[in-house]
Design a protein around this motif. Sequence first.
Motif, PDB file in Angstrom:
ATOM      1  N   VAL A   5      32.706  26.746  53.909  1.00 44.09           N
ATOM      2  CA  VAL A   5      33.701  27.696  53.420  1.00 44.09           C
ATOM      3  C   VAL A   5      33.059  28.613  52.380  1.00 44.09           C
ATOM      4  O   VAL A   5      32.532  28.145  51.385  1.00 44.09           O
ATOM      5  CB  VAL A   5      34.900  26.961  52.796  1.00 44.09           C
ATOM      6  CG1 VAL A   5      35.907  27.970  52.251  1.00 44.09           C
ATOM      7  CG2 VAL A   5      35.550  26.067  53.827  1.00 44.09           C
ATOM      8  N   VAL A   6      33.102  29.908  52.678  1.00 41.70           N
ATOM      9  CA  VAL A   6      32.608  30.888  51.704  1.00 41.70           C
ATOM     10  C   VAL A   6      33.790  31.275  50.832  1.00 41.70           C
ATOM     11  O   VAL A   6      34.827  31.690  51.356  1.00 41.70           O
ATOM     12  CB  VAL A   6      32.050  32.136  52.421  1.00 41.70           C
ATOM     13  CG1 VAL A   6      31.647  33.199  51.418  1.00 41.70           C
ATOM     14  CG2 VAL A   6      30.884  31.755  53.309  1.00 41.70           C
ATOM     15  N   PRO A   7      33.687  31.137  49.518  1.00 38.83           N
ATOM     16  CA  PRO A   7      34.846  31.499  48.700  1.00 38.83           C
ATOM     17  C   PRO A   7      35.159  32.980  48.854  1.00 38.83           C
ATOM     18  O   PRO A   7      34.254  33.791  49.032  1.00 38.83           O
ATOM     19  CB  PRO A   7      34.407  31.172  47.269  1.00 38.83           C
ATOM     20  CG  PRO A   7      32.931  31.041  47.309  1.00 38.83           C
ATOM     21  CD  PRO A   7      32.539  30.717  48.717  1.00 38.83           C
ATOM     22  N   PRO A   8      36.445  33.336  48.817  1.00 40.16           N
ATOM     23  CA  PRO A   8      36.806  34.750  48.995  1.00 40.16           C
ATOM     24  C   PRO A   8      36.384  35.568  47.783  1.00 40.16           C
ATOM     25  O   PRO A   8      36.254  35.035  46.696  1.00 40.16           O
ATOM     26  CB  PRO A   8      38.330  34.697  49.091  1.00 40.16           C
ATOM     27  CG  PRO A   8      38.717  33.460  48.380  1.00 40.16           C
ATOM     28  CD  PRO A   8      37.608  32.482  48.576  1.00 40.16           C
ATOM     29  N   PRO A   9      36.194  36.889  47.987  1.00 39.48           N
ATOM     30  CA  PRO A   9      35.863  37.756  46.853  1.00 39.48           C
ATOM     31  C   PRO A   9      36.961  37.688  45.798  1.00 39.48           C
ATOM     32  O   PRO A   9      38.119  37.422  46.111  1.00 39.48           O
ATOM     33  CB  PRO A   9      35.815  39.159  47.463  1.00 39.48           C
ATOM     34  CG  PRO A   9      35.773  38.965  48.929  1.00 39.48           C
ATOM     35  CD  PRO A   9      36.361  37.636  49.235  1.00 39.48           C
ATOM     36  N   VAL A  10      36.593  37.950  44.580  1.00 37.74           N
ATOM     37  CA  VAL A  10      37.556  37.943  43.467  1.00 37.74           C
ATOM     38  C   VAL A  10      37.529  39.328  42.819  1.00 37.74           C
ATOM     39  O   VAL A  10      36.449  39.856  42.512  1.00 37.74           O
ATOM     40  CB  VAL A  10      37.173  36.882  42.411  1.00 37.74           C
ATOM     41  CG1 VAL A  10      38.125  36.940  41.220  1.00 37.74           C
ATOM     42  CG2 VAL A  10      37.161  35.487  43.015  1.00 37.74           C
ATOM     43  N   THR A  11      38.717  39.914  42.635  1.00 40.24           N
ATOM     44  CA  THR A  11      38.801  41.224  41.973  1.00 40.24           C
ATOM     45  C   THR A  11      39.458  41.070  40.610  1.00 40.24           C
ATOM     46  O   THR A  11      40.475  40.387  40.469  1.00 40.24           O
ATOM     47  CB  THR A  11      39.581  42.225  42.850  1.00 40.24           C
ATOM     48  OG1 THR A  11      38.857  42.418  44.057  1.00 40.24           O
ATOM     49  CG2 THR A  11      39.728  43.583  42.149  1.00 40.24           C
ATOM     50  N   VAL A  12      38.840  41.705  39.637  1.00 42.05           N
ATOM     51  CA  VAL A  12      39.314  41.620  38.254  1.00 42.05           C
ATOM     52  C   VAL A  12      39.618  43.026  37.757  1.00 42.05           C
ATOM     53  O   VAL A  12      38.840  43.959  37.994  1.00 42.05           O
ATOM     54  CB  VAL A  12      38.230  40.958  37.356  1.00 42.05           C
ATOM     55  CG1 VAL A  12      38.656  40.947  35.888  1.00 42.05           C
ATOM     56  CG2 VAL A  12      37.935  39.544  37.842  1.00 42.05           C
ATOM     57  N   ARG A  13      40.751  43.159  37.085  1.00 45.51           N
ATOM     58  CA  ARG A  13      41.124  44.442  36.463  1.00 45.51           C
ATOM     59  C   ARG A  13      40.835  44.331  34.971  1.00 45.51           C
ATOM     60  O   ARG A  13      41.163  43.306  34.353  1.00 45.51           O
ATOM     61  CB  ARG A  13      42.605  44.689  36.701  1.00 45.51           C
ATOM     62  CG  ARG A  13      43.073  46.029  36.212  1.00 45.51           C
ATOM     63  CD  ARG A  13      44.458  46.319  36.726  1.00 45.51           C
ATOM     64  NE  ARG A  13      44.446  46.587  38.160  1.00 45.51           N
ATOM     65  CZ  ARG A  13      45.513  46.578  38.938  1.00 45.51           C
ATOM     66  NH1 ARG A  13      46.698  46.294  38.440  1.00 45.51           N
ATOM     67  NH2 ARG A  13      45.412  46.832  40.225  1.00 45.51           N
ATOM     68  N   VAL A  14      40.245  45.378  34.399  1.00 43.86           N
ATOM     69  CA  VAL A  14      39.817  45.276  32.998  1.00 43.86           C
ATOM     70  C   VAL A  14      40.071  46.610  32.279  1.00 43.86           C
ATOM     71  O   VAL A  14      39.829  47.675  32.848  1.00 43.86           O
ATOM     72  CB  VAL A  14      38.329  44.842  32.929  1.00 43.86           C
ATOM     73  CG1 VAL A  14      37.386  45.886  33.494  1.00 43.86           C
ATOM     74  CG2 VAL A  14      37.927  44.448  31.523  1.00 43.86           C
ATOM     75  N   PRO A  15      40.601  46.556  31.063  1.00 44.46           N
ATOM     76  CA  PRO A  15      41.003  47.795  30.400  1.00 44.46           C
ATOM     77  C   PRO A  15      39.909  48.465  29.574  1.00 44.46           C
ATOM     78  O   PRO A  15      38.982  47.816  29.086  1.00 44.46           O
ATOM     79  CB  PRO A  15      42.106  47.303  29.446  1.00 44.46           C
ATOM     80  CG  PRO A  15      41.670  45.921  29.070  1.00 44.46           C
ATOM     81  CD  PRO A  15      40.989  45.353  30.306  1.00 44.46           C
ATOM     82  N   ALA A  16      40.097  49.769  29.358  1.00 44.86           N
ATOM     83  CA  ALA A  16      39.356  50.517  28.337  1.00 44.86           C
ATOM     84  C   ALA A  16      39.952  50.188  26.974  1.00 44.86           C
ATOM     85  O   ALA A  16      41.046  49.635  26.882  1.00 44.86           O
ATOM     86  CB  ALA A  16      39.512  52.007  28.601  1.00 44.86           C
TER      87      ALA A  16
END
Length: 321
Positions: A5-16
């Motif tokens: 099992v390849v772990p799914p991509p993870v998306t992170v939102r990050v502020p200015a």
Amino acid sequence: MVLAVVPPPVTVRVPAKVNLHLAVGDVRPDGYHDLVTVFQALSLVDEVTVAVADEPGVEVHGEGADQVPTGASNLAWRAVQLLATHVGKDPDDPKVRVVIRKAIPVAGGMAGGSADAAATLVGLSALWRLEISRDELAELAGKLGADVPFALYGATALGTGRGERIVPVLGRHQFHWVLAFDRRGLSTPDVFDELDRLRAEGDPPRVGQVETVLEGLSSGDPRQLALLLGNDLQAAAVSLRPNLRRTLRAGVDAGALAGIVSGSGPTTAFLCEDGDAAVRVAAELAGAGVCRTVRVAHGPVPGARVITTEEPKPTPPEVHA
Ligand SMILES: C[C@@](CO)(OP(=O)(O)O)[C@H](O)COP(=O)(O)OP(=O)(O)OC[C@H]1O[C@@H](n2ccc(N)nc2=O)[C@H](O)[C@@H]1O
Ligand SMILES: Nc1ncnc2c1ncn2[C@@H]1O[C@H](COP(=O)(O)OP(=O)(O)O)[C@@H](O)[C@H]1O
């Protein structure tokens, strides 16, 4: 039969971030300056996706992408290597690809590179299923840059030391901002050097006490806060970019309560009465021809956080005898 099992991509939102208050002490033997600053995280965000990949590296898209290095000097890649080393993985072969979608201006004084590094730490912690607290990540973050720990926590916070020691500032009030991006970025070390030069020659203005800014924040009254915004680096940024004086004036003429250079600049940030006022100020400022791009934002917003984790996609079954 075993499923790999390849772990799914993870998306992170990050502020200015914008510094509502930035008091800069004298230069220290290590070249840094002691700071007392109040950070606020804004709704202008980068998104960073980390994924397991056979072809490791960094891709950058969006605002200012052509000015961002994609090699080993990219701050997000340095975050990959630091976290890999910390957890005993091979930093030279971490098998990770980082895709950055930028909205935060590059070298704009809004800590975009720091944000991407913080997002990478959070994303990899999820991708690698690490048991690692925000505080432990913040320790690592401080090694990457003075502004990186704040991007983990977001919201509003007091920063001391090099800016990396963070204490949250509680408050439930929202503030509305207009951001004016300049035509080119400014180098942070150049702006600190310019401040040292100005101080050696004379006495550029210094900001007041941080306590009054904290009181202004807790009042929730943007008119009160507007009177208390201050940045010791502003004189240095304006000295290097005299056009910023015109931008600052244009924002106030357009109806903002106050304007300030964000961090080391050259982005300028204008505090407005409310969201409608911000939209009006943005439209007028955009028409004044004093900057490259105008954005509306509000703050505080949360720090780096995962926004998507798709269900694991099993790779085609591998049959082991
Ligand atoms: C000025 C501020 C205000 O929040 O933000 P930006 O305008 O860059 O976004 C920060 O202090 C920037 O933090 P960051 O961009 O992470 O700085 P670092 O990479 O650690 O340092 C870059 C260089 O800036 C100078 N520097 C930075 C922080 C500090 N407290 N004193 C300094 O003198 C040093 O010359 C250092 O070598
Ligand atoms: N992921 C990244 N995003 C933006 N800039 C980066 C990144 N990695 C390295 N850099 C470099 O860091 C410098 C500072 O960028 P940035 O963090 O956007 O500005 P600032 O320090 O003014 O807030 C830029 O000149 C850029 O080349």
